[in-house]
Design a protein around this motif. Structure first.
Motif, PDB file in Angstrom:
ATOM      1  N   ILE A 171      86.436  26.625 -36.676  1.00 17.56           N
ATOM      2  CA  ILE A 171      85.296  25.703 -36.606  1.00 17.56           C
ATOM      3  C   ILE A 171      85.027  25.417 -35.140  1.00 17.56           C
ATOM      4  CG2 ILE A 171      86.735  23.642 -36.917  1.00 17.56           C
ATOM      5  CD1 ILE A 171      84.239  22.514 -38.531  1.00 17.56           C
ATOM      6  N   ASN A 172      83.753  25.509 -34.749  1.00 21.23           N
ATOM      7  CA  ASN A 172      83.389  25.172 -33.370  1.00 21.23           C
ATOM      8  C   ASN A 172      82.560  23.886 -33.371  1.00 21.23           C
ATOM      9  OD1 ASN A 172      80.778  25.929 -34.107  1.00 21.23           O
ATOM     10  ND2 ASN A 172      80.756  27.805 -32.897  1.00 21.23           N
ATOM     11  N   SER A 173      82.054  23.496 -32.214  1.00 22.64           N
ATOM     12  CA  SER A 173      81.347  22.216 -32.106  1.00 22.64           C
ATOM     13  C   SER A 173      80.075  22.187 -32.957  1.00 22.64           C
ATOM     14  CB  SER A 173      81.024  21.900 -30.651  1.00 22.64           C
ATOM     15  OG  SER A 173      80.222  22.912 -30.087  1.00 22.64           O
ATOM     16  N   VAL A 174      79.359  23.284 -33.018  1.00 22.09           N
ATOM     17  CA  VAL A 174      78.154  23.336 -33.855  1.00 22.09           C
ATOM     18  C   VAL A 174      78.561  23.239 -35.327  1.00 22.09           C
ATOM     19  CG1 VAL A 174      76.161  24.733 -34.533  1.00 22.09           C
ATOM     20  CG2 VAL A 174      76.863  24.648 -32.138  1.00 22.09           C
ATOM     21  N   LEU A 186      88.288  15.627 -50.359  1.00 28.69           N
ATOM     22  CA  LEU A 186      88.596  16.855 -49.634  1.00 28.69           C
ATOM     23  C   LEU A 186      89.960  17.335 -50.099  1.00 28.69           C
ATOM     24  CD1 LEU A 186      87.408  15.854 -46.055  1.00 28.69           C
ATOM     25  CD2 LEU A 186      86.130  17.023 -47.866  1.00 28.69           C
ATOM     26  N   GLU A 187      90.021  18.602 -50.498  1.00 31.51           N
ATOM     27  CA  GLU A 187      91.251  19.189 -51.014  1.00 31.51           C
ATOM     28  C   GLU A 187      91.724  20.301 -50.089  1.00 31.51           C
ATOM     29  OE1 GLU A 187      89.955  20.648 -54.788  1.00 31.51           O
ATOM     30  OE2 GLU A 187      89.940  18.659 -55.709  1.00 31.51           O
ATOM     31  N   ALA A 188      93.014  20.376 -49.875  1.00 32.28           N
ATOM     32  CA  ALA A 188      93.627  21.466 -49.099  1.00 32.28           C
ATOM     33  C   ALA A 188      92.906  21.680 -47.767  1.00 32.28           C
ATOM     34  CB  ALA A 188      93.651  22.750 -49.920  1.00 32.28           C
ATOM     35  N   VAL A 189      92.633  20.603 -47.061  1.00 32.18           N
ATOM     36  CA  VAL A 189      91.894  20.693 -45.800  1.00 32.18           C
ATOM     37  C   VAL A 189      92.682  21.571 -44.822  1.00 32.18           C
ATOM     38  CG1 VAL A 189      90.839  19.405 -43.905  1.00 32.18           C
ATOM     39  CG2 VAL A 189      90.938  18.394 -46.192  1.00 32.18           C
ATOM     40  N   SER A 190      92.009  22.561 -44.251  1.00 30.79           N
ATOM     41  CA  SER A 190      92.686  23.479 -43.323  1.00 30.79           C
ATOM     42  C   SER A 190      93.171  22.729 -42.082  1.00 30.79           C
ATOM     43  CB  SER A 190      91.760  24.622 -42.917  1.00 30.79           C
ATOM     44  OG  SER A 190      90.797  24.188 -41.985  1.00 30.79           O
ATOM     45  N   ASP A 191      94.229  23.241 -41.481  1.00 29.29           N
ATOM     46  CA  ASP A 191      94.770  22.590 -40.286  1.00 29.29           C
ATOM     47  C   ASP A 191      93.745  22.566 -39.158  1.00 29.29           C
ATOM     48  OD1 ASP A 191      95.179  25.429 -40.199  1.00 29.29           O
ATOM     49  OD2 ASP A 191      96.583  25.168 -38.544  1.00 29.29           O
ATOM     50  N   ARG A 192      92.928  23.589 -39.042  1.00 32.05           N
ATOM     51  CA  ARG A 192      91.910  23.626 -37.987  1.00 32.05           C
ATOM     52  C   ARG A 192      90.875  22.524 -38.181  1.00 32.05           C
ATOM     53  NH1 ARG A 192      94.043  28.397 -38.962  1.00 32.05           N
ATOM     54  NH2 ARG A 192      94.406  29.836 -37.251  1.00 32.05           N
ATOM     55  N   LEU A 193      90.491  22.305 -39.423  1.00 27.66           N
ATOM     56  CA  LEU A 193      89.514  21.265 -39.718  1.00 27.66           C
ATOM     57  C   LEU A 193      90.133  19.870 -39.564  1.00 27.66           C
ATOM     58  CD1 LEU A 193      86.595  20.909 -40.456  1.00 27.66           C
ATOM     59  CD2 LEU A 193      87.196  21.160 -42.846  1.00 27.66           C
ATOM     60  N   MET A 194      91.400  19.727 -39.928  1.00 33.12           N
ATOM     61  CA  MET A 194      92.078  18.429 -39.754  1.00 33.12           C
ATOM     62  C   MET A 194      92.096  18.012 -38.286  1.00 33.12           C
ATOM     63  SD  MET A 194      92.993  16.901 -42.543  1.00 33.12           S
ATOM     64  CE  MET A 194      94.170  15.698 -41.936  1.00 33.12           C
ATOM     65  N   VAL A 195      92.368  18.953 -37.402  1.00 32.44           N
ATOM     66  CA  VAL A 195      92.396  18.644 -35.968  1.00 32.44           C
ATOM     67  C   VAL A 195      91.029  18.151 -35.512  1.00 32.44           C
ATOM     68  CG1 VAL A 195      92.576  19.672 -33.667  1.00 32.44           C
ATOM     69  CG2 VAL A 195      94.286  20.205 -35.407  1.00 32.44           C
ATOM     70  N   GLN A 196      89.980  18.842 -35.899  1.00 42.41           N
ATOM     71  CA  GLN A 196      88.629  18.458 -35.479  1.00 42.41           C
ATOM     72  C   GLN A 196      88.203  17.129 -36.094  1.00 42.41           C
ATOM     73  OE1 GLN A 196      86.771  19.978 -33.128  1.00 42.41           O
ATOM     74  NE2 GLN A 196      88.595  21.227 -32.840  1.00 42.41           N
ATOM     75  N   LEU A 254      89.223  13.918 -34.405  1.00 40.81           N
ATOM     76  CA  LEU A 254      88.525  13.538 -33.182  1.00 40.81           C
ATOM     77  C   LEU A 254      87.317  12.633 -33.431  1.00 40.81           C
ATOM     78  CD1 LEU A 254      88.578  17.015 -31.385  1.00 40.81           C
ATOM     79  CD2 LEU A 254      90.092  15.053 -30.976  1.00 40.81           C
ATOM     80  N   LEU A 255      86.870  12.561 -34.683  1.00 43.49           N
ATOM     81  CA  LEU A 255      85.682  11.765 -35.009  1.00 43.49           C
ATOM     82  C   LEU A 255      86.075  10.486 -35.744  1.00 43.49           C
ATOM     83  CD1 LEU A 255      83.264  14.562 -36.244  1.00 43.49           C
ATOM     84  CD2 LEU A 255      83.388  13.517 -33.980  1.00 43.49           C
ATOM     85  N   ALA A 256      85.592   9.379 -35.247  1.00 42.55           N
ATOM     86  CA  ALA A 256      85.947   8.073 -35.812  1.00 42.55           C
ATOM     87  C   ALA A 256      85.620   7.971 -37.298  1.00 42.55           C
ATOM     88  CB  ALA A 256      85.238   6.970 -35.030  1.00 42.55           C
ATOM     89  N   GLU A 257      84.531   8.575 -37.742  1.00 37.89           N
ATOM     90  CA  GLU A 257      84.140   8.420 -39.146  1.00 37.89           C
ATOM     91  C   GLU A 257      85.104   9.094 -40.123  1.00 37.89           C
ATOM     92  OE1 GLU A 257      80.586  10.916 -40.499  1.00 37.89           O
ATOM     93  OE2 GLU A 257      80.493  11.050 -38.320  1.00 37.89           O
ATOM     94  N   PHE A 258      85.986   9.955 -39.627  1.00 39.13           N
ATOM     95  CA  PHE A 258      86.955  10.614 -40.499  1.00 39.13           C
ATOM     96  C   PHE A 258      88.341   9.990 -40.418  1.00 39.13           C
ATOM     97  CE2 PHE A 258      83.811  14.027 -39.964  1.00 39.13           C
ATOM     98  CZ  PHE A 258      83.531  14.245 -41.307  1.00 39.13           C
ATOM     99  N   ARG A 259      88.512   8.975 -39.606  1.00 39.82           N
ATOM    100  CA  ARG A 259      89.818   8.328 -39.493  1.00 39.82           C
ATOM    101  C   ARG A 259      90.046   7.405 -40.678  1.00 39.82           C
ATOM    102  NH1 ARG A 259      88.705   7.353 -33.450  1.00 39.82           N
ATOM    103  NH2 ARG A 259      89.078   9.445 -32.668  1.00 39.82           N
ATOM    104  N   ALA A 275      99.101  21.094 -42.560  1.00 37.91           N
ATOM    105  CA  ALA A 275      99.542  20.585 -41.261  1.00 37.91           C
ATOM    106  C   ALA A 275     100.313  21.672 -40.522  1.00 37.91           C
ATOM    107  CB  ALA A 275     100.437  19.362 -41.457  1.00 37.91           C
ATOM    108  N   ALA A 276      99.996  21.846 -39.250  1.00 38.09           N
ATOM    109  CA  ALA A 276     100.720  22.827 -38.439  1.00 38.09           C
ATOM    110  C   ALA A 276     102.155  22.350 -38.237  1.00 38.09           C
ATOM    111  CB  ALA A 276     100.024  23.010 -37.106  1.00 38.09           C
ATOM    112  N   TYR A 277     103.084  23.262 -38.413  1.00 43.69           N
ATOM    113  CA  TYR A 277     104.505  22.935 -38.259  1.00 43.69           C
ATOM    114  C   TYR A 277     105.192  24.042 -37.473  1.00 43.69           C
ATOM    115  CZ  TYR A 277     109.425  22.301 -39.342  1.00 43.69           C
ATOM    116  OH  TYR A 277     110.782  22.140 -39.232  1.00 43.69           O
ATOM    117  N   LEU A 278     106.007  23.643 -36.524  1.00 49.85           N
ATOM    118  CA  LEU A 278     106.816  24.577 -35.741  1.00 49.85           C
ATOM    119  C   LEU A 278     108.265  24.132 -35.853  1.00 49.85           C
ATOM    120  CD1 LEU A 278     107.213  26.870 -33.637  1.00 49.85           C
ATOM    121  CD2 LEU A 278     106.809  25.149 -31.875  1.00 49.85           C
TER     122      LEU A 278
END
Length: 134
Positions: free
Chosen positions: A52-55, A75-85, A88-93, A110-113
């Motif tokens: 996902i990019n800014s657009v 929202l189900e099984a939200v991808s880690d990439r989308l969770m990160v983005q 960053l937005l207050a409306e999703f907190r 969730a990304a795990y190492l």
């Protein structure tokens, strides 16, 4: 089931549930997803969203606002990439949307190492079952 492609994003809609897979970027206009989902409560699965990019994030936020105006959004099984983005937005907190038409995250990746072996994974976390720990 209805299946279609928006740019590099595959979309499947079954009843009030949409499954998105691929890239949410400048080739995607997610208003088409909103137009094809019924009014009322809906669920969106993004487990297979790979980019996902800014657009794309602008499109995603507008999709969620549109759906939320018509009913509750889960929202189900939200991808880690989308969770990160989304973080960053207050409306999703947590607590930001509030009320009966809030966005509910049922599960997310969730990304795990592993610090011991260096193995990387993105396990799916059940946000409802583990709400107290989150």
């Amino acid at each position: 089931m209805t299946a279609f492609q928006l740019g590099r994003l595959d979309v499947e809609i079954t009843g009030a549930r949409a499954v998105l897979a691929g890239r949410i970027d400048d080739t995607v206009q997610l208003a088409e997803v909103a137009a094809r989902l019924p009014a009322g409560d809906v669920a969106v699965d993004t487990a297979e969203v790979t980019f996902i990019n800014s657009v794309g994030m602008r499109e995603w936020a507008q999709l969620i606002r549109t759906l939320r105006a018509r009913g509750a959004v889960t929202l189900e099984a939200v991808s880690d990439r989308l969770m990160v983005q989304m973080g960053l937005l207050a409306e999703f907190r947590v607590g930001a949307a509030g009320g009966p038409r809030a966005v509910r995250i049922a599960s997310f990746h969730a990304a795990y190492l592993c610090p011991a072996c260096g193995h990387e994974a993105t396990p799916r976390i059940d946000a409802i079952a583990h709400a107290a720990e989150l």
